[in-house]
Write an enzyme that holds these catalytic residues in place. Structure first.
Site, PDB file in Angstrom:
ATOM      1  N   ASP A  87      -0.569  15.574  15.097  1.00 52.09           N
ATOM      2  CA  ASP A  87       0.439  16.454  15.696  1.00 52.09           C
ATOM      3  C   ASP A  87      -0.093  17.872  15.716  1.00 52.09           C
ATOM      4  OD1 ASP A  87       2.500  14.746  16.416  1.00 52.09           O
ATOM      5  OD2 ASP A  87       3.206  14.612  14.347  1.00 52.09           O
ATOM      6  N   GLU A  97       1.378   5.571   0.683  1.00 53.47           N
ATOM      7  CA  GLU A  97       0.860   6.802   1.290  1.00 53.47           C
ATOM      8  C   GLU A  97       1.316   8.020   0.481  1.00 53.47           C
ATOM      9  OE1 GLU A  97       1.123   7.595   5.706  1.00 53.47           O
ATOM     10  OE2 GLU A  97       2.239   9.318   4.963  1.00 53.47           O
ATOM     11  N   PHE A  99      13.353  14.230  10.183  1.00 51.95           N
ATOM     12  CA  PHE A  99      12.040  13.618  10.345  1.00 51.95           C
ATOM     13  C   PHE A  99      12.101  12.531  11.426  1.00 51.95           C
ATOM     14  CE2 PHE A  99       8.556  11.653   7.450  1.00 51.95           C
ATOM     15  CZ  PHE A  99       7.606  12.441   8.052  1.00 51.95           C
ATOM     16  N   SER A 109       0.873  -1.178   0.000  1.00 51.37           N
ATOM     17  CA  SER A 109       0.000   0.000   0.000  1.00 51.37           C
ATOM     18  C   SER A 109       0.906   1.222   0.000  1.00 51.37           C
ATOM     19  CB  SER A 109      -0.925  -0.007   1.219  1.00 51.37           C
ATOM     20  OG  SER A 109      -0.180  -0.172   2.407  1.00 51.37           O
ATOM     21  N   ARG A 149      -4.554  10.790  16.435  1.00 53.26           N
ATOM     22  CA  ARG A 149      -4.680  11.975  17.279  1.00 53.26           C
ATOM     23  C   ARG A 149      -4.156  13.182  16.509  1.00 53.26           C
ATOM     24  NH1 ARG A 149      -0.471  13.154  21.843  1.00 53.26           N
ATOM     25  NH2 ARG A 149       0.567  13.835  19.933  1.00 53.26           N
ATOM     26  N   HIS A 193       3.643  -1.031   3.850  1.00 50.56           N
ATOM     27  CA  HIS A 193       3.020   0.267   3.537  1.00 50.56           C
ATOM     28  C   HIS A 193       4.156   1.262   3.277  1.00 50.56           C
ATOM     29  CE1 HIS A 193      -0.057   3.421   3.754  1.00 50.56           C
ATOM     30  NE2 HIS A 193       0.759   4.110   4.526  1.00 50.56           N
TER      31      HIS A 193
HETATM   32  P1  FAD Z   1      -1.621   7.916  19.783  1.00 50.57           P
HETATM   33  O1  FAD Z   1      -1.457   6.479  19.487  1.00 50.57           O
HETATM   34  O2  FAD Z   1      -2.916   8.389  20.260  1.00 50.57           O
HETATM   35  O3  FAD Z   1      -0.472   8.383  20.758  1.00 50.57           O
HETATM   36  C1  FAD Z   1       0.908   8.109  20.480  1.00 50.57           C
HETATM   37  C2  FAD Z   1       1.589   7.524  21.718  1.00 50.57           C
HETATM   38  O4  FAD Z   1       1.573   8.515  22.755  1.00 50.57           O
HETATM   39  C3  FAD Z   1       0.869   6.300  22.223  1.00 50.57           C
HETATM   40  O5  FAD Z   1       1.439   5.128  21.705  1.00 50.57           O
HETATM   41  C4  FAD Z   1       1.037   6.418  23.718  1.00 50.57           C
HETATM   42  O6  FAD Z   1       2.196   5.758  24.120  1.00 50.57           O
HETATM   43  C5  FAD Z   1       1.208   7.911  23.981  1.00 50.57           C
HETATM   44  N1  FAD Z   1      -0.057   8.529  24.414  1.00 50.57           N
HETATM   45  C6  FAD Z   1      -0.808   9.415  23.739  1.00 50.57           C
HETATM   46  N2  FAD Z   1      -1.887   9.788  24.450  1.00 50.57           N
HETATM   47  C7  FAD Z   1      -1.811   9.102  25.591  1.00 50.57           C
HETATM   48  C8  FAD Z   1      -2.626   9.035  26.758  1.00 50.57           C
HETATM   49  N3  FAD Z   1      -3.751   9.768  26.862  1.00 50.57           N
HETATM   50  N4  FAD Z   1      -2.261   8.191  27.762  1.00 50.57           N
HETATM   51  C9  FAD Z   1      -1.135   7.450  27.659  1.00 50.57           C
HETATM   52  N5  FAD Z   1      -0.319   7.480  26.589  1.00 50.57           N
HETATM   53  C10 FAD Z   1      -0.639   8.284  25.587  1.00 50.57           C
HETATM   54  N6  FAD Z   1      -0.039  13.104  11.635  1.00 50.57           N
HETATM   55  C11 FAD Z   1      -0.813  14.039  11.001  1.00 50.57           C
HETATM   56  O7  FAD Z   1      -0.918  15.163  11.488  1.00 50.57           O
HETATM   57  N7  FAD Z   1      -1.456  13.734   9.826  1.00 50.57           N
HETATM   58  C12 FAD Z   1      -1.394  12.496   9.258  1.00 50.57           C
HETATM   59  O8  FAD Z   1      -1.993  12.250   8.215  1.00 50.57           O
HETATM   60  C13 FAD Z   1      -0.618  11.489   9.909  1.00 50.57           C
HETATM   61  N8  FAD Z   1      -0.538  10.223   9.412  1.00 50.57           N
HETATM   62  C14 FAD Z   1       0.136   9.256  10.120  1.00 50.57           C
HETATM   63  C15 FAD Z   1       0.110   7.924   9.649  1.00 50.57           C
HETATM   64  C16 FAD Z   1       0.757   6.927  10.358  1.00 50.57           C
HETATM   65  C17 FAD Z   1       0.700   5.501   9.848  1.00 50.57           C
HETATM   66  C18 FAD Z   1       1.462   7.237  11.557  1.00 50.57           C
HETATM   67  C19 FAD Z   1       2.185   6.157  12.330  1.00 50.57           C
HETATM   68  C20 FAD Z   1       1.515   8.552  12.020  1.00 50.57           C
HETATM   69  C21 FAD Z   1       0.841   9.573  11.320  1.00 50.57           C
HETATM   70  N9  FAD Z   1       0.824  10.905  11.774  1.00 50.57           N
HETATM   71  C22 FAD Z   1       0.076  11.849  11.114  1.00 50.57           C
HETATM   72  C23 FAD Z   1       1.600  11.294  12.953  1.00 50.57           C
HETATM   73  C24 FAD Z   1       0.753  11.219  14.222  1.00 50.57           C
HETATM   74  O9  FAD Z   1      -0.308  12.142  14.157  1.00 50.57           O
HETATM   75  C25 FAD Z   1       1.651  11.565  15.396  1.00 50.57           C
HETATM   76  O10 FAD Z   1       2.604  10.546  15.601  1.00 50.57           O
HETATM   77  C26 FAD Z   1       0.896  11.891  16.680  1.00 50.57           C
HETATM   78  O11 FAD Z   1       1.836  12.472  17.598  1.00 50.57           O
HETATM   79  C27 FAD Z   1       0.298  10.666  17.332  1.00 50.57           C
HETATM   80  O12 FAD Z   1      -0.876  10.263  16.720  1.00 50.57           O
HETATM   81  P2  FAD Z   1      -1.461   8.767  17.016  1.00 50.57           P
HETATM   82  O13 FAD Z   1      -2.891   8.749  16.729  1.00 50.57           O
HETATM   83  O14 FAD Z   1      -0.632   7.751  16.380  1.00 50.57           O
HETATM   84  O15 FAD Z   1      -1.196   8.796  18.566  1.00 50.57           O
END
Ligand code: FAD
Length: 310
Positions: free
Chosen positions: A123, A31, A232, A29, A121, A281
């Protein structure tokens, strides 16, 4: 008739007999990020023109940090869905939007027939250090996943971190958090990029020990520009092994950065496949050449229509 399996096969040496044995090519896949200018649009369509014929399982389009590309992501996703005939997943984050706005975007994808979302979530916008939820928005990826899962309309993928996320307390914290995301309704995970296969295997084993059975697709970043990727990696928490840094120092001095990137990336992918990985991916950064070359090395080539050669 279309051959669904690519014709070429990567090989590996059987450890005992030293006879090359066939390895089934991985499912892939890709991106992309949404284009911000006309020129960038041409680059994306060219990239798709090269990579879509490799029959990816899906392609995905990112959502700019801080929600900065909301409309562009939407347009790119819908255009790919309409014109390229490949399943497309839209990235969606919690940043800077109310719950209602975020769910409205998701609903408009569903209306357009786009049923795959990468739920994150996200950044914070550049210059803001930490993620601060919108007062009426989703406070975490888990809340977003729950709300999207409740609609019952989407295949949900989420981020996973073999080299721990900068905000995590360590590997186990990332595993535990991924478990919570899967329990919240996510179907599969895609990892952040990493440089050594062992990082992925360690993470995969820890996830299995935690009872995670969902597919965890390794995220692979072919290195187009080491200086940029290094920055990065520092920002995302990807561990840079000293030997990789040294190899790039030398390759850049010798003008062989692309050669090094192709071989390192192909080697990483084959090691993952030897360890049982069936899906990869690729973070293409909207440039197709390295990804295409690595795919070719792994036996992922354009399916042949037999009517063209008969
Ligand atoms: P989460 O999984 O929610 O959090 C990341 C880590 O922080 C967790 O593993 C956990 O250890 C810790 N954590 C977070 N919140 C808590 C809590 N409340 N309690 C305890 N621990 C916590 N960013 C963008 O802006 N746009 C995109 O399109 C984008 N695409 C992405 C695609 C992929 C495949 C990946 C891996 C990352 C991408 N990102 C993107 C980056 C991502 O948004 C960042 O890494 C962000 O900081 C974390 O988002 P998440 O949903 O993975 O985090």
């Amino acid at each position: 008739m279309n051959l669904s399996q690519p014709s070429a096969y990567a090989t590996k040496l059987d450890e005992k007999s030293r006879i090359p044995i066939a390895m089934t090519p991985p499912r892939v896949s890709f991106e992309f990020f949404p284009p911000k200018s006309l020129e960038a649009s041409f680059r994306l369509w060219e990239t798709l023109g090269v990579l879509a014929p490799l029959a990816p399982e899906f392609v995905s389009v990112t959502y700019g940090a801080g929600g900065t590309t909301r409309a562009l992501t939407h347009d790119a996703v819908k255009t790919i869905h309409k014109h390229y005939g490949v399943p497309v997943a839209a990235h969606l984050t919690c940043v800077d939007a109310t719950r209602a706005e975020t769910l409205e975007i998701a609903e408009s994808y569903a209306q357009a027939g786009v049923t795959q979302i990468v739920a994150l979530r996200g950044d914070p916008p550049q210059g803001q250090g930490t993620f601060t939820p919108h007062p009426d928005g989703f406070a975490s990826s888990i809340e977003l996943i729950e709300a999207l899962a409740d609609t019952g309309k989407f295949t949900l993928r989420v981020g996973a971190y073999p080299d721990p996320h900068p905000e995590a307390e360590g590997l186990q914290a990332c595993v535990d958090y991924l478990k919570r995301k899967i329990d919240a309704g996510a179907h599969e995970a895609i990892t952040q990029f990493f440089f050594e296969a062992d990082a992925y295997f360690r993470f995969r084993d820890a996830c299995a020990d935690a009872g995670i059975t969902a597919r965890i697709i390794p995220g692979i970043l072919p290195v187009n520009n080491w200086t940029r990727v290094r920055r990065f990696a520092e920002a995302t928490g990807a561990v840079i092994p000293a030997w990789v840094d040294e190899a790039y120092d030398k390759a850049i001095r010798d003008g062989r950065e692309t050669l090094l990137s192709t071989s390192l990336c192909a080697e990483l992918c084959s090691t993952l496949m030897e360890g049982g990985v069936e899906d990869l991916h690729f973070y293409t950064l909207n440039t197709p050449d390295l990804t295409r070359d690595v795919c070719a090395a792994l036996g992922v080539t354009q399916p042949v229509d037999l009517s063209e050669v008969a």
